[in-house]
Design a protein around this motif. Structure first.
Motif, PDB file in Angstrom:
ATOM      1  N   ASN A  41       0.736  -1.386   0.607  1.00  0.00           N
ATOM      2  CA  ASN A  41      -0.383   0.292  -0.044  1.00  0.00           C
ATOM      3  C   ASN A  41       0.782   1.087   0.187  1.00  0.00           C
ATOM      4  O   ASN A  41       0.704   2.426   0.312  1.00  0.00           O
ATOM      5  CB  ASN A  41      -1.025  -0.211   1.573  1.00  0.00           C
ATOM      6  CG  ASN A  41      -1.877  -1.588   1.369  1.00  0.00           C
ATOM      7  OD1 ASN A  41      -2.210  -1.804   0.468  1.00  0.00           O
ATOM      8  ND2 ASN A  41      -2.049  -2.221   1.808  1.00  0.00           N
ATOM      9  N   ALA A  42       2.401   1.289  -0.510  1.00  0.00           N
ATOM     10  CA  ALA A  42       3.075   2.543  -0.351  1.00  0.00           C
ATOM     11  C   ALA A  42       3.621   2.271  -1.679  1.00  0.00           C
ATOM     12  O   ALA A  42       4.136   1.406  -2.546  1.00  0.00           O
ATOM     13  CB  ALA A  42       4.197   2.307   0.538  1.00  0.00           C
ATOM     14  N   ASN A  58       2.919   6.631   1.971  1.00  0.00           N
ATOM     15  CA  ASN A  58       1.373   5.427   2.332  1.00  0.00           C
ATOM     16  C   ASN A  58       0.915   5.655   1.647  1.00  0.00           C
ATOM     17  O   ASN A  58      -0.150   6.847   2.182  1.00  0.00           O
ATOM     18  CB  ASN A  58       1.561   4.848   3.859  1.00  0.00           C
ATOM     19  CG  ASN A  58       0.972   4.534   4.591  1.00  0.00           C
ATOM     20  OD1 ASN A  58      -0.364   3.064   4.233  1.00  0.00           O
ATOM     21  ND2 ASN A  58       1.480   3.128   5.062  1.00  0.00           N
ATOM     22  N   LEU A  59      -0.435   5.033   1.027  1.00  0.00           N
ATOM     23  CA  LEU A  59      -1.518   5.884   0.169  1.00  0.00           C
ATOM     24  C   LEU A  59      -2.544   5.020   1.091  1.00  0.00           C
ATOM     25  O   LEU A  59      -4.033   6.597   0.912  1.00  0.00           O
ATOM     26  CB  LEU A  59      -1.783   4.401  -0.718  1.00  0.00           C
ATOM     27  CG  LEU A  59      -0.511   4.858  -1.954  1.00  0.00           C
ATOM     28  CD1 LEU A  59      -1.241   3.671  -3.075  1.00  0.00           C
ATOM     29  CD2 LEU A  59      -0.678   5.885  -2.310  1.00  0.00           C
ATOM     30  N   GLU A  60      -2.466   4.622   2.695  1.00  0.00           N
ATOM     31  CA  GLU A  60      -3.331   4.046   3.254  1.00  0.00           C
ATOM     32  C   GLU A  60      -3.741   5.779   4.166  1.00  0.00           C
ATOM     33  O   GLU A  60      -4.587   6.332   4.761  1.00  0.00           O
ATOM     34  CB  GLU A  60      -3.555   2.978   3.867  1.00  0.00           C
ATOM     35  CG  GLU A  60      -3.758   1.774   3.428  1.00  0.00           C
ATOM     36  CD  GLU A  60      -3.545   0.461   4.114  1.00  0.00           C
ATOM     37  OE1 GLU A  60      -3.032   0.751   4.960  1.00  0.00           O
ATOM     38  OE2 GLU A  60      -4.677  -0.381   3.730  1.00  0.00           O
ATOM     39  N   THR A  61      -2.205   5.625   4.864  1.00  0.00           N
ATOM     40  CA  THR A  61      -2.348   6.934   6.277  1.00  0.00           C
ATOM     41  C   THR A  61      -1.970   8.183   5.809  1.00  0.00           C
ATOM     42  O   THR A  61      -1.860   9.204   6.070  1.00  0.00           O
ATOM     43  CB  THR A  61      -1.373   6.197   7.227  1.00  0.00           C
ATOM     44  OG1 THR A  61      -0.046   6.790   6.106  1.00  0.00           O
ATOM     45  CG2 THR A  61      -2.112   5.369   7.534  1.00  0.00           C
ATOM     46  N   LEU A  62      -1.579   9.025   3.537  1.00  0.00           N
ATOM     47  CA  LEU A  62      -1.149   9.052   3.757  1.00  0.00           C
ATOM     48  C   LEU A  62      -0.376  10.290   3.845  1.00  0.00           C
ATOM     49  O   LEU A  62       0.072  11.342   4.444  1.00  0.00           O
ATOM     50  CB  LEU A  62      -3.206  10.423   3.205  1.00  0.00           C
ATOM     51  CG  LEU A  62      -3.315   9.682   2.242  1.00  0.00           C
ATOM     52  CD1 LEU A  62      -4.798  11.043   1.966  1.00  0.00           C
ATOM     53  CD2 LEU A  62      -3.131   9.509   1.028  1.00  0.00           C
ATOM     54  N   THR A  63       1.224   9.511   4.373  1.00  0.00           N
ATOM     55  CA  THR A  63       1.849   9.952   4.878  1.00  0.00           C
ATOM     56  C   THR A  63       2.861   9.756   3.812  1.00  0.00           C
ATOM     57  O   THR A  63       3.213   8.917   3.576  1.00  0.00           O
ATOM     58  CB  THR A  63       2.268   8.806   6.247  1.00  0.00           C
ATOM     59  OG1 THR A  63       1.882   7.780   6.825  1.00  0.00           O
ATOM     60  CG2 THR A  63       1.529   9.479   7.063  1.00  0.00           C
ATOM     61  N   ASP A  90       4.538  -8.556  -0.578  1.00  0.00           N
ATOM     62  CA  ASP A  90       4.907  -7.372  -0.456  1.00  0.00           C
ATOM     63  C   ASP A  90       5.845  -6.469   0.015  1.00  0.00           C
ATOM     64  O   ASP A  90       5.416  -5.515   0.840  1.00  0.00           O
ATOM     65  CB  ASP A  90       3.383  -6.828  -0.356  1.00  0.00           C
ATOM     66  CG  ASP A  90       2.944  -6.553  -1.678  1.00  0.00           C
ATOM     67  OD1 ASP A  90       2.302  -7.177  -2.795  1.00  0.00           O
ATOM     68  OD2 ASP A  90       1.533  -6.932  -1.591  1.00  0.00           O
ATOM     69  N   SER A 193      -9.980   7.039  -9.528  1.00  0.00           N
ATOM     70  CA  SER A 193      -8.840   6.850  -9.376  1.00  0.00           C
ATOM     71  C   SER A 193      -8.119   7.818  -8.595  1.00  0.00           C
ATOM     72  O   SER A 193      -7.512   8.338  -9.991  1.00  0.00           O
ATOM     73  CB  SER A 193      -8.064   5.792 -10.114  1.00  0.00           C
ATOM     74  OG  SER A 193      -8.380   4.261 -10.411  1.00  0.00           O
TER      75      SER A 193
END
Length: 201
Positions: A41-42, A58-63, A90, A193
């Motif tokens: 996810n990054a 990081n695409l989940e936490t947007l960090t 992964d 997307s």
């Protein structure tokens, strides 16, 4: 002077950019020019920030963070070329290409959060491609990586090759007098997307 790297997410639905997401201060920035590699996810880029480092979005936490690559020790000379790759489960991988060989490493993170590089494969480049020993050191480079195919694009003495990691089978693509970067396209964005952009600041 301290600088920061920032990322912003663009939505194809709203047509708007999100807020800027910053790293901490870094003293020096040099981007290798290679495209991002999606692992889990990054998104990952190779950076040189007073040494080799990795930029992770990081695409989940947007960090967004710059981490010490802590490159593995090899017996290669200093004229190595580096490329991030995707390994099993992964995990982040690192390919190191030199005139004398080609190594693939995997970054393993312990329960305590410490990371170490584990060597997964070593091959002789000349043996794979059937190269002449007359090929010059400065004419060997990694110019691209296709994540979905798990294949590298290599340039050797003005010839471009695709090497599939699992089988180590190769295919000569074309000859070119200009050495540049390859950005393989194997998928397309669909409506809704997000699109990602990382800019130096």
């Amino acid at each position: 002077m301290d600088r920061r790297i920032f990322a912003s997410v663009y939505s194809l639905v709203t047509g708007e950019w999100g807020d800027a997401i910053f790293t901490g201060p870094v003293s020096t920035i040099y981007h290798f020019g290679s495209p991002a590699i999606l692992v889990g996810n990054a998104l990952y880029w190779l950076l040189s920030v007073s040494g080799h480092h990795i930029l992770e979005f990081n695409l989940e936490t947007l960090t967004l963070a710059v981490t010490d690559g802590n490159w593995p020790e090899t017996n290669f000379s200093s004229d190595c070329r580096y490329c991030i790759m995707r390994r099993e489960d992964d995990n982040v991988g690192l390919a190191i290409l030199s005139y004398s060989g080609f190594q693939m490493w995997e970054r393993k993170v312990t329960l305590g959060g410490a990371a170490k590089w584990v060597l997964r494969k070593t091959v002789k480049l000349h043996g794979i491609l059937g190269l002449s020993s007359a090929v010059q050191r400065e004419k060997i480079d990694i110019v691209g990586y296709a994540v979905d195919l798990n294949a590298f694009i290599l340039v050797v003495d003005m010839a471009f090759y695709m090497v599939q990691v699992d089988s180590m089978q190769f295919k000569k693509l074309f000859d070119c007098i200009v050495i540049t970067r390859c950005h393989p396209f194997t998928s397309f964005y669909t409506a809704g997307s997000p699109r990602f952009n990382v800019t130096l600041a």
